[in-house]
Design an enzyme around this catalytic site. Structure first.
Site, PDB file in Angstrom:
ATOM      1  N   MET A  30       0.971  -1.115  -0.136  1.00 56.39           N
ATOM      2  CA  MET A  30       0.076   0.064   0.086  1.00 56.39           C
ATOM      3  C   MET A  30       0.852   1.242  -0.069  1.00 56.39           C
ATOM      4  SD  MET A  30      -3.583  -0.981   2.044  1.00 56.39           S
ATOM      5  CE  MET A  30      -2.755  -0.763   3.808  1.00 56.39           C
ATOM      6  N   LEU A  33       6.606   3.277   1.755  1.00 62.04           N
ATOM      7  CA  LEU A  33       7.478   2.077   1.710  1.00 62.04           C
ATOM      8  C   LEU A  33       8.524   2.429   2.953  1.00 62.04           C
ATOM      9  CD1 LEU A  33       7.753   0.866  -1.781  1.00 62.04           C
ATOM     10  CD2 LEU A  33       6.082   0.184  -0.273  1.00 62.04           C
ATOM     11  N   HIS A  34       9.054   1.211   3.388  1.00 57.45           N
ATOM     12  CA  HIS A  34      10.126   1.282   4.254  1.00 57.45           C
ATOM     13  C   HIS A  34      10.938  -0.021   4.121  1.00 57.45           C
ATOM     14  CE1 HIS A  34       7.664  -1.672   6.399  1.00 57.45           C
ATOM     15  NE2 HIS A  34       6.700  -0.878   6.274  1.00 57.45           N
ATOM     16  N   HIS A  37       9.311  -3.565   3.533  1.00 53.17           N
ATOM     17  CA  HIS A  37       8.843  -3.650   2.137  1.00 53.17           C
ATOM     18  C   HIS A  37       9.986  -4.144   1.192  1.00 53.17           C
ATOM     19  CE1 HIS A  37       5.671  -0.765   3.536  1.00 53.17           C
ATOM     20  NE2 HIS A  37       4.888  -1.767   3.154  1.00 53.17           N
ATOM     21  N   GLN A  61     -10.080  -2.455   2.114  1.00 58.91           N
ATOM     22  CA  GLN A  61      -9.804  -3.262   3.414  1.00 58.91           C
ATOM     23  C   GLN A  61      -9.745  -2.400   4.787  1.00 58.91           C
ATOM     24  OE1 GLN A  61      -6.092  -4.041   1.488  1.00 58.91           O
ATOM     25  NE2 GLN A  61      -5.056  -3.935   3.746  1.00 58.91           N
ATOM     26  N   ASP A  77       8.799   8.945  -3.181  1.00 57.97           N
ATOM     27  CA  ASP A  77       9.857   8.597  -2.412  1.00 57.97           C
ATOM     28  C   ASP A  77      10.081   6.700  -2.450  1.00 57.97           C
ATOM     29  OD1 ASP A  77      11.841   8.286  -0.269  1.00 57.97           O
ATOM     30  OD2 ASP A  77      10.437   7.599   0.921  1.00 57.97           O
ATOM     31  N   ASP A  78       8.617   6.372  -2.663  1.00 50.67           N
ATOM     32  CA  ASP A  78       8.558   4.848  -2.839  1.00 50.67           C
ATOM     33  C   ASP A  78       9.096   4.437  -4.165  1.00 50.67           C
ATOM     34  OD1 ASP A  78       6.972   5.063  -0.880  1.00 50.67           O
ATOM     35  OD2 ASP A  78       4.874   4.482  -1.625  1.00 50.67           O
ATOM     36  N   GLN A  81      13.009   4.251  -3.875  1.00 53.52           N
ATOM     37  CA  GLN A  81      13.395   3.074  -3.148  1.00 53.52           C
ATOM     38  C   GLN A  81      13.420   1.867  -3.752  1.00 53.52           C
ATOM     39  OE1 GLN A  81      12.197   2.793   1.218  1.00 53.52           O
ATOM     40  NE2 GLN A  81      11.076   4.507   0.856  1.00 53.52           N
ATOM     41  N   LYS A 150       5.081 -10.158   9.445  1.00 57.72           N
ATOM     42  CA  LYS A 150       4.355  -9.038  10.124  1.00 57.72           C
ATOM     43  C   LYS A 150       3.003  -9.160  10.342  1.00 57.72           C
ATOM     44  CE  LYS A 150       3.863  -4.275  11.146  1.00 57.72           C
ATOM     45  NZ  LYS A 150       2.659  -3.952  10.358  1.00 57.72           N
ATOM     46  N   ASP A 151       2.359  -9.237   8.910  1.00 55.73           N
ATOM     47  CA  ASP A 151       0.669  -9.723   8.948  1.00 55.73           C
ATOM     48  C   ASP A 151       0.564 -11.294   8.866  1.00 55.73           C
ATOM     49  OD1 ASP A 151      -0.063  -6.706   8.399  1.00 55.73           O
ATOM     50  OD2 ASP A 151       1.607  -6.803   7.320  1.00 55.73           O
ATOM     51  N   GLN A 154      -2.824 -12.094   7.834  1.00 55.94           N
ATOM     52  CA  GLN A 154      -2.886 -11.914   6.557  1.00 55.94           C
ATOM     53  C   GLN A 154      -2.276 -13.060   5.649  1.00 55.94           C
ATOM     54  OE1 GLN A 154      -2.962  -7.913   4.850  1.00 55.94           O
ATOM     55  NE2 GLN A 154      -0.874  -8.546   4.063  1.00 55.94           N
ATOM     56  N   MET A 185       8.957  -2.447  11.429  1.00 55.34           N
ATOM     57  CA  MET A 185       8.884  -1.503  10.665  1.00 55.34           C
ATOM     58  C   MET A 185       7.214  -1.517  10.132  1.00 55.34           C
ATOM     59  SD  MET A 185      12.415  -1.255   8.477  1.00 55.34           S
ATOM     60  CE  MET A 185      13.815  -1.270   9.573  1.00 55.34           C
ATOM     61  N   SER A 186       6.764  -0.286  10.153  1.00 51.30           N
ATOM     62  CA  SER A 186       5.340  -0.245   9.507  1.00 51.30           C
ATOM     63  C   SER A 186       5.073   1.016   9.049  1.00 51.30           C
ATOM     64  CB  SER A 186       4.378  -0.534  10.753  1.00 51.30           C
ATOM     65  OG  SER A 186       3.134  -0.073  10.288  1.00 51.30           O
ATOM     66  N   SER A 187       4.230   1.270   7.996  1.00 50.16           N
ATOM     67  CA  SER A 187       3.986   2.662   7.512  1.00 50.16           C
ATOM     68  C   SER A 187       3.371   3.495   8.393  1.00 50.16           C
ATOM     69  CB  SER A 187       3.103   2.468   6.173  1.00 50.16           C
ATOM     70  OG  SER A 187       3.675   1.758   5.463  1.00 50.16           O
ATOM     71  N   ARG A 188       2.511   2.910   9.550  1.00 51.36           N
ATOM     72  CA  ARG A 188       1.779   3.642  10.316  1.00 51.36           C
ATOM     73  C   ARG A 188       2.746   4.201  11.404  1.00 51.36           C
ATOM     74  NH1 ARG A 188      -1.849  -0.379   8.994  1.00 51.36           N
ATOM     75  NH2 ARG A 188      -3.861   0.447   8.476  1.00 51.36           N
TER      76      ARG A 188
HETATM   77  P1  AMP Z   1       1.651  -3.054   3.493  1.00 55.81           P
HETATM   78  O1  AMP Z   1       2.078  -1.741   2.645  1.00 55.81           O
HETATM   79  O2  AMP Z   1       1.606  -2.545   4.923  1.00 55.81           O
HETATM   80  O3  AMP Z   1       0.137  -3.575   3.180  1.00 55.81           O
HETATM   81  O4  AMP Z   1       2.808  -4.121   3.292  1.00 55.81           O
HETATM   82  C1  AMP Z   1       2.784  -4.861   2.338  1.00 55.81           C
HETATM   83  C2  AMP Z   1       3.744  -5.959   2.625  1.00 55.81           C
HETATM   84  O5  AMP Z   1       4.742  -5.808   3.100  1.00 55.81           O
HETATM   85  C3  AMP Z   1       2.933  -7.080   3.250  1.00 55.81           C
HETATM   86  O6  AMP Z   1       3.048  -8.413   2.777  1.00 55.81           O
HETATM   87  C4  AMP Z   1       3.447  -6.870   4.592  1.00 55.81           C
HETATM   88  O7  AMP Z   1       3.214  -7.956   5.496  1.00 55.81           O
HETATM   89  C5  AMP Z   1       4.908  -6.727   4.353  1.00 55.81           C
HETATM   90  N1  AMP Z   1       5.294  -5.953   5.423  1.00 55.81           N
HETATM   91  C6  AMP Z   1       5.017  -4.692   6.118  1.00 55.81           C
HETATM   92  N2  AMP Z   1       5.841  -4.482   7.135  1.00 55.81           N
HETATM   93  C7  AMP Z   1       6.758  -5.329   7.216  1.00 55.81           C
HETATM   94  C8  AMP Z   1       8.010  -5.575   7.837  1.00 55.81           C
HETATM   95  N3  AMP Z   1       8.376  -4.671   8.831  1.00 55.81           N
HETATM   96  N4  AMP Z   1       8.951  -6.612   7.441  1.00 55.81           N
HETATM   97  C9  AMP Z   1       8.515  -7.362   6.434  1.00 55.81           C
HETATM   98  N5  AMP Z   1       7.378  -7.305   5.880  1.00 55.81           N
HETATM   99  C10 AMP Z   1       6.671  -6.215   5.975  1.00 55.81           C
END
Ligand code: AMP
Length: 284
Positions: A30, A33-34, A37, A61, A77-78, A81, A150-151, A154, A185-188
């Site tokens: 989504m 990115l960090h 991702h 979702q 930026d995404d 990367q 991490k998910d 999911q 790591m999380s976008s949030r």
């Molecule tokens: P998102 O953009 O949050 O939907 O994440 C996209 C994908 O990146 C999903 O498969 C997430 O599980 C994965 N992801 C998110 N954060 C991390 C993390 N810290 N380490 C590994 N995978 C991640």
């Protein structure tokens, strides 16, 4: 790095790749990115010659309108990367491209998996996840799709969806990448204030502490203790639960099976999730 904004343009590229027998790895995201991702992209590159990443903030979702509106966006930026990570193509669709007029959302019979944990606290969330990934798989037709552990739930839900739809795609679940202090790591995380950012690693510390003591202590007691500690520090805990790593059935007590400890908690309005896996005794 190529950028595709329509399903049709990506489809044309896909046909060219198929004709040349080039297999494709796919990382759905989504955006915002960090490095978490980016590790998925890098891992995809180790096994596939051509890697496609999608960036699409999927409205279906989000069960919370404000979470959707505040979801961070940083496309430029995404793209930088992804280019640096060696990604070959990016799919950047509009909402209409994913859900064209006349699209009727299927109901995915994922059963029990969407009634627990994230499913219980975010009604409809996993149906939305299935919808978007189903559409993306139809459009991208990858040979391999990489998802982050991490998910964790999911991963299980999408494994089930792929099985139901019988997509010929290999699924790879990649370990969670963490900051040096343990925070997943999380976008949030970008939305955390400095004070919240200081508190946030406590989630992972709680998971570690429970895992380290799970063999010798009463599981329910140590979990309740950690929930209380987190709440006292300012978290509002949705759940902190031990479950079977195979089917996510809740476990009151660890009996040496493959398990996973999962947590979801708010710091003010920001909801963070994390998990830690516990290998079966027999595998040790
Ligand atoms: P998102 O953009 O949050 O939907 O994440 C996209 C994908 O990146 C999903 O498969 C997430 O599980 C994965 N992801 C998110 N954060 C991390 C993390 N810290 N380490 C590994 N995978 C991640």
């Amino acid at each position: 790095m190529k950028i595709f904004k329509t399903a049709e343009a990506l489809h044309t590229e896909r046909i060219k790749l198929s004709n040349r027998h080039i297999s494709v790895g796919f990382v759905p995201t989504m955006g915002a990115l960090h490095n978490g991702h980016i590790t998925l992209v890098q891992q995809a590159k180790t096994s596939k010659p051509y890697v496609i990443t999608s960036i699409f903030v999927n409205p279906t979702q989000f069960n919370n309108a404000q979470d959707f509106e505040l979801y961070p966006i940083s496309v430029e930026d995404d793209l930088n990367q992804l280019e640096a990570a060696g990604c070959d193509a990016v799919f950047l669709p509009s909402v209409e491209e994913i859900y064209p007029p006349g699209y009727v959302a299927p109901v995915y019979p994922i059963g029990y998996l969407e009634t627990v944990l994230e499913g219980a606290y975010r009604p409809g969330h996993f149906q939305g996840v299935c919808q978007v990934v189903d559409r993306l798989l139809q459009i991208v037709q990858p040979n391999e799709m990489l998802l982050g552990r991490k998910d964790f739930q999911q991963c299980k839900v999408l494994e089930k969806m792929v099985e139901l739809k019988q997509y010929p795609v290999q699924l790879t679940f990649v370990p969670t990448l963490r900051e040096t202090d343990g925070l997943a790591m999380s976008s949030r995380n970008r939305r955390l204030t400095p004070e919240q950012r200081r508190l946030a690693p406590q989630l992972y510390q709680s998971l570690i502490l429970i895992k380290e003591n799970i063999d010798t202590n009463d599981t329910r007691y140590i979990i309740t203790n950690e929930i209380n500690k987190l709440e006292q520090s300012g978290f509002k805990v949705d759940y902190l639960q031990l479950a079977s790593a195979n089917d996510l059935q809740p476990l009151q007590q660890w009996n040496g099976e493959n398990a996973v400890l999962l947590v979801a908690a708010y710091l003010d309005k920001i909801r963070l999730i994390d998990n830690i896996e516990i290998a079966a005794k027999s595998a040790r």
